[in-house]
Structures are given as C-alpha cells and as structure tokens.
Design a protein around this motif. Structure first.
Motif, PDB file in Angstrom:
ATOM      1  N   ALA A   5       0.705  -1.451  -0.284  1.00 53.69           N
ATOM      2  CA  ALA A   5      -0.079   0.215  -0.321  1.00 53.69           C
ATOM      3  C   ALA A   5       0.662   0.954  -0.385  1.00 53.69           C
ATOM      4  N   THR A   6      -0.499   2.201  -1.123  1.00 51.02           N
ATOM      5  CA  THR A   6       1.145   3.550  -0.616  1.00 51.02           C
ATOM      6  C   THR A   6       0.757   4.473  -0.291  1.00 51.02           C
ATOM      7  N   ALA A   7       1.294   5.073   0.879  1.00 54.41           N
ATOM      8  CA  ALA A   7       0.098   6.629   1.006  1.00 54.41           C
ATOM      9  C   ALA A   7       0.721   7.811   1.866  1.00 54.41           C
ATOM     10  N   ARG A   8       0.244   9.278   1.436  1.00 52.67           N
ATOM     11  CA  ARG A   8       1.035  10.581   1.260  1.00 52.67           C
ATOM     12  C   ARG A   8       0.766  11.030   2.614  1.00 52.67           C
ATOM     13  N   ALA A   9       2.125  11.576   3.569  1.00 51.56           N
ATOM     14  CA  ALA A   9       1.694  12.746   5.042  1.00 51.56           C
ATOM     15  C   ALA A   9       2.357  13.817   4.157  1.00 51.56           C
ATOM     16  N   HIS A  10       1.341  14.889   4.877  1.00 52.56           N
ATOM     17  CA  HIS A  10       1.971  16.216   4.944  1.00 52.56           C
ATOM     18  C   HIS A  10       2.640  16.576   6.574  1.00 52.56           C
ATOM     19  N   THR A  11       4.113  17.180   6.477  1.00 52.68           N
ATOM     20  CA  THR A  11       4.411  18.339   6.950  1.00 52.68           C
ATOM     21  C   THR A  11       3.813  18.901   7.609  1.00 52.68           C
ATOM     22  N   ASN A  12       3.987  18.697   9.612  1.00 46.12           N
ATOM     23  CA  ASN A  12       3.171  19.446  10.069  1.00 46.12           C
ATOM     24  C   ASN A  12       3.733  20.537  11.070  1.00 46.12           C
ATOM     25  N   ILE A  13       3.966  22.075  11.445  1.00 45.90           N
ATOM     26  CA  ILE A  13       4.758  22.754  11.859  1.00 45.90           C
ATOM     27  C   ILE A  13       3.917  23.305  13.292  1.00 45.90           C
ATOM     28  N   ARG A  40       2.691  22.301   0.504  1.00 42.06           N
ATOM     29  CA  ARG A  40       3.686  22.311   0.288  1.00 42.06           C
ATOM     30  C   ARG A  40       4.677  20.049   0.641  1.00 42.06           C
ATOM     31  N   PHE A  41       5.336  20.093   1.598  1.00 36.65           N
ATOM     32  CA  PHE A  41       5.595  19.599   1.501  1.00 36.65           C
ATOM     33  C   PHE A  41       5.896  17.616   1.974  1.00 36.65           C
ATOM     34  N   TYR A  42       5.707  16.723   2.143  1.00 37.78           N
ATOM     35  CA  TYR A  42       5.403  15.243   2.321  1.00 37.78           C
ATOM     36  C   TYR A  42       6.248  14.526   1.942  1.00 37.78           C
ATOM     37  N   ALA A  43       5.660  13.744   2.707  1.00 40.59           N
ATOM     38  CA  ALA A  43       5.960  11.903   2.472  1.00 40.59           C
ATOM     39  C   ALA A  43       5.556  11.293   1.496  1.00 40.59           C
ATOM     40  N   GLN A  44       6.287  10.489   0.692  1.00 42.98           N
ATOM     41  CA  GLN A  44       4.946   9.156   0.183  1.00 42.98           C
ATOM     42  C   GLN A  44       5.762   8.475   0.340  1.00 42.98           C
ATOM     43  N   THR A  45       4.582   7.043   0.744  1.00 41.44           N
ATOM     44  CA  THR A  45       5.474   5.520   0.924  1.00 41.44           C
ATOM     45  C   THR A  45       4.836   4.681   0.558  1.00 41.44           C
ATOM     46  N   MET A 100      15.857  19.354   1.614  1.00 43.79           N
ATOM     47  CA  MET A 100      16.641  19.576   3.068  1.00 43.79           C
ATOM     48  C   MET A 100      16.252  20.968   3.027  1.00 43.79           C
ATOM     49  N   SER A 101      16.821  21.751   1.719  1.00 44.69           N
ATOM     50  CA  SER A 101      17.132  22.913   1.550  1.00 44.69           C
ATOM     51  C   SER A 101      15.842  23.889   2.209  1.00 44.69           C
ATOM     52  N   ALA A 102      14.240  23.336   2.560  1.00 45.66           N
ATOM     53  CA  ALA A 102      13.686  24.321   3.548  1.00 45.66           C
ATOM     54  C   ALA A 102      13.691  24.202   4.404  1.00 45.66           C
ATOM     55  N   GLY A 103      15.497  23.014   5.043  1.00 48.91           N
ATOM     56  CA  GLY A 103      15.119  23.304   6.521  1.00 48.91           C
ATOM     57  C   GLY A 103      14.001  23.234   7.185  1.00 48.91           C
ATOM     58  N   LEU A 104      13.266  22.326   7.091  1.00 52.00           N
ATOM     59  CA  LEU A 104      12.324  21.406   7.876  1.00 52.00           C
ATOM     60  C   LEU A 104      12.800  19.932   8.100  1.00 52.00           C
ATOM     61  N   LEU A 175      -3.591  32.636   5.847  1.00 50.83           N
ATOM     62  CA  LEU A 175      -1.986  32.366   6.686  1.00 50.83           C
ATOM     63  C   LEU A 175      -1.445  31.409   5.803  1.00 50.83           C
ATOM     64  N   THR A 176      -0.578  32.172   5.952  1.00 52.26           N
ATOM     65  CA  THR A 176       0.893  31.361   4.906  1.00 52.26           C
ATOM     66  C   THR A 176       1.827  31.101   5.213  1.00 52.26           C
ATOM     67  N   LEU A 177       2.924  30.081   5.337  1.00 48.67           N
ATOM     68  CA  LEU A 177       3.807  30.312   6.172  1.00 48.67           C
ATOM     69  C   LEU A 177       4.983  29.556   5.420  1.00 48.67           C
ATOM     70  N   LEU A 178       5.986  30.587   5.439  1.00 48.26           N
ATOM     71  CA  LEU A 178       7.413  30.581   4.636  1.00 48.26           C
ATOM     72  C   LEU A 178       8.091  30.097   5.461  1.00 48.26           C
ATOM     73  N   ALA A 179       8.614  28.780   4.867  1.00 52.79           N
ATOM     74  CA  ALA A 179      10.197  28.538   5.333  1.00 52.79           C
ATOM     75  C   ALA A 179      11.428  28.867   5.165  1.00 52.79           C
ATOM     76  N   VAL A 180      12.136  29.059   5.745  1.00 50.73           N
ATOM     77  CA  VAL A 180      13.335  30.468   5.885  1.00 50.73           C
ATOM     78  C   VAL A 180      14.165  29.787   6.523  1.00 50.73           C
ATOM     79  N   GLU A 181      15.293  29.245   4.952  1.00 53.44           N
ATOM     80  CA  GLU A 181      16.216  28.695   5.266  1.00 53.44           C
ATOM     81  C   GLU A 181      17.687  28.748   5.294  1.00 53.44           C
ATOM     82  N   ILE A 182      18.087  28.519   6.558  1.00 49.14           N
ATOM     83  CA  ILE A 182      19.162  29.658   7.098  1.00 49.14           C
ATOM     84  C   ILE A 182      20.299  29.293   7.191  1.00 49.14           C
TER      85      ILE A 182
END
Ligand code: PMV
Length: 325
Positions: A5-13, A40-45, A100-104, A175-182
């Motif tokens: 089975a395949t599932a997709r889940a999005h990142t939470n902050i 915007r960001f998720y894992a598919q497994t 990885m560049s999103a720093g999440l 509401l928008t979340l800006l992921a700023v990677e330092i």
C-alpha cells in the motif's frame, strides 16, 4: 491480504510546541501541542510485505538506506508488527518531498506516511485517531500529520488517549508559512536529546508545562475566531519559550545561529514597518514566518536583502493522510 500500500502524509509545523516526553518509549508528551499541516511538503511511502525469502529493506529517494541509518525505521515497523500481531519481512520505499533546503524536519510526514501504508498493507481496521497513535510511536510530531489544517495533539494520560484530533481540517483563514532556510551545516542536538535534557535538568520545566497548557487553550480560541494576530503572537511566544528553556538546561544549549537572530530582528523590523508577521523556530537554526498572502513578496525581498544566502519556500494548509493505492 493487500500486502502492499502507498500513503502520502504532509509535514506539520507546531504553533504551540511539544518539547518533552513523560514516557520515552510510548512518546507520551508532558503537554498538548497544536500545529498546522503544510500543503507543500510531504512524504510518500509504499509498504510491501515480502515473501518469506525476501530480506527487509528501506529505500529512501531511490537509494537503499544502510542498516545503521535504517535502524529507527526498522525497529518502528517491528514494534507495529508486534502490536498488531502481524509478521513478515518487508520493503519500504519512501520519497521525501521535503527539500532539505527548506530546513524542515521530515520525521512528522515520514512516520505518518509509514504508519498509514503499514496499516493498509496489512488491512488493519484502524480509525484516523488510531493511526495518529501509531504514528506517534515513530515520532511524536508525526501523530499530528494524520490530519490536515489545524491539529491538536491531546497529551492524554496513556497510549490510548494520547492522540491527535483535527481542530479545523480545511481552514479558510489567510495564513501563509514561509520556511526560511538559514545556510548552516551546524551539527544539531537531536530533538529527542534536547527535550530529554530540559525535562531532566531545567528548573523551569514545570513552568513550561503550565504555560504550554495555557497557550493551547488560547491558540484553540484564536483558531476558532480566525484571529491571525493572536495565532501569530501565541505561536511566536511558544517558540521563544521553548528556546529560552533550552538555555536553562544543565548544561544549557541553543539551536540559534547568528543568522537566526538576524532573521528574528528582520521579522521585528517588518512588523514595526506595518508588515504583520510572526516567527516560529523548531529544533534547528531555521525560521518559519507566519504571515498573510499579501505580505509574502515584501517579506521575501527583505529577507533576501538581509540574508542573501537564504532559500524561502511558501506553504499554506495541507491535507491529512491520503492513500494512493
Ligand atoms: O517529534 P519530534 O521528535 O520530531 O519533535 C518535534 C519537536 C518540535 O518540532 C520542536 C516541536 C513540535 O511540536 O513539532
């Protein structure tokens, strides 16, 4: 048996942070927490049960993960197998759409997608709440990624009651979340290690627990009232409290880098200039800025002036776990 089975889940902050476990094995937290799931960001497994001759393996973004690095994931699957009295070697194939560049941190989407694919592959009859409990055993924050929109992880009192619940699944608030990677390659204190240290050594930990419970109540009210300003203020204070707490551990530590402070003062200056925005920071030096869609362009251009090296990715509300096959 479905067997794959395949599932997709999005990142939470987290907007009200989880920072400390009272039961490390079951990942039961000292406090409840509240998050937003990102679009915007998720894992598919894909989880596949193999024939008896097959060897278990974990393939991430097209490459087989070495046994030492795969250990946490393999142990987690074996724990789920024991819980649900199922067995068999398995193959996990995961794509991480969290640049990885999103720093999440990607563990929230990763363990949520894995728990869901596991449940479907073994045809387990589990509710969404039960799925969040399964995801929690992999990584605390993962339990919140089972649901979309604004989500609360109820701390509960035991394994059965420590689960995520949706607050507003498809929010309409602007509401928008800006992921700023330092850009820093600094080695981090893993979240598990950092939170254990504050629980065990900070004289201020009981205050954190009280404040966080209060913040959850206030955040729930602000979310229901669609009050962007209050949501931003409470989220920012929760992040500041968590990072202040780290300094009070014995020995104290911080995730901040010089650029983190520069980013914080950039947010303060933008606010002072009438561009309403707030920040939150997780177990790393990167900053996430909460704002309204109309402010995004101005905030991005200001950050590019102050910190020319940063990458910025904008996100809004994402859905809960989805099954693809
Ligand atoms: O679930 P973990 O071990 O990745 O810890 C998450 C910790 C924070 O991201 C800092 C806060 C949170 O609630 O997600």
């Amino acid at each position: 048996m479905a067997s794959a089975a395949t599932a997709r889940a999005h990142t939470n902050i987290a907007l009200v942070k989880y920072w400390g476990k009272k039961d490390a094995e079951l990942r039961l937290p000292f406090t409840s927490s509240i998050s937003m799931t990102l679009d915007r960001f998720y894992a598919q497994t894909t989880f596949e049960v193999l024939p008896a001759s097959g060897e278990s393996e974990f393939i991430l973004d097209g490459a087989v993960v070495r046994p030492a690095a795969a250990e946490r994931v393999m142990k987690y699957v074996k724990l789920l197998q024991r819980r649900f009295s199922v067995s068999g070697n398995f193959r996990i194939v995961s794509e991480n759409h969290v640049p990885m560049s999103a720093g999440l941190a990607s563990s929230s989407s990763a363990f949520s997608a894995l728990a869901a694919a596991f449940a479907k592959a073994y045809e387990l009859e589990v509710s969404r709440e039960e799925l969040s409990r399964m995801a929690r055993l992999g990584s605390g924050s993962a339990c919140r990624s089972v649901f979309g929109g604004f989500v609360k992880w109820e701390k509960g009192t035991d394994d059965a009651s420590s689960i995520a619940i949706p607050l507003v699944e498809a929010p309409t608030i602007d509401l928008t979340l800006l992921a700023v990677e330092i850009n820093t390659k600094q080695k981090l204190v893993p979240s598990t290690v950092g939170m254990r240290r504050v629980v065990e050594t900070s004289p201020y930990y009981p205050t954190w627990v009280e404040d966080t419970e209060r913040a959850c109540t206030l955040m729930e009210e602000a979310i229901r009232a669609e009050d962007f300003t209050r949501i931003g203020q409470i989220a920012q204070q929760s992040a500041l409290d968590m990072h202040a707490l780290n300094l009070t551990a014995r020995p104290g530590f911080t995730y901040f880098q010089p650029e983190t402070l520069l980013a914080i003062s950039t947010v303060e200056q933008l606010n002072a200039a009438g561009v309403e925005c707030y920040f939150t920071i997780d177990a790393g030096p990167n900053i996430k800025v909460l704002t309204r869609a109309g402010n995004v362009e101005e905030i991005v251009s200001r950050f590019k002036q102050v910190l020319p090296e940063v990458t910025i990715a904008a996100s809004s509300f994402g859905p809960g776990v989805e099954f693809l096959r």
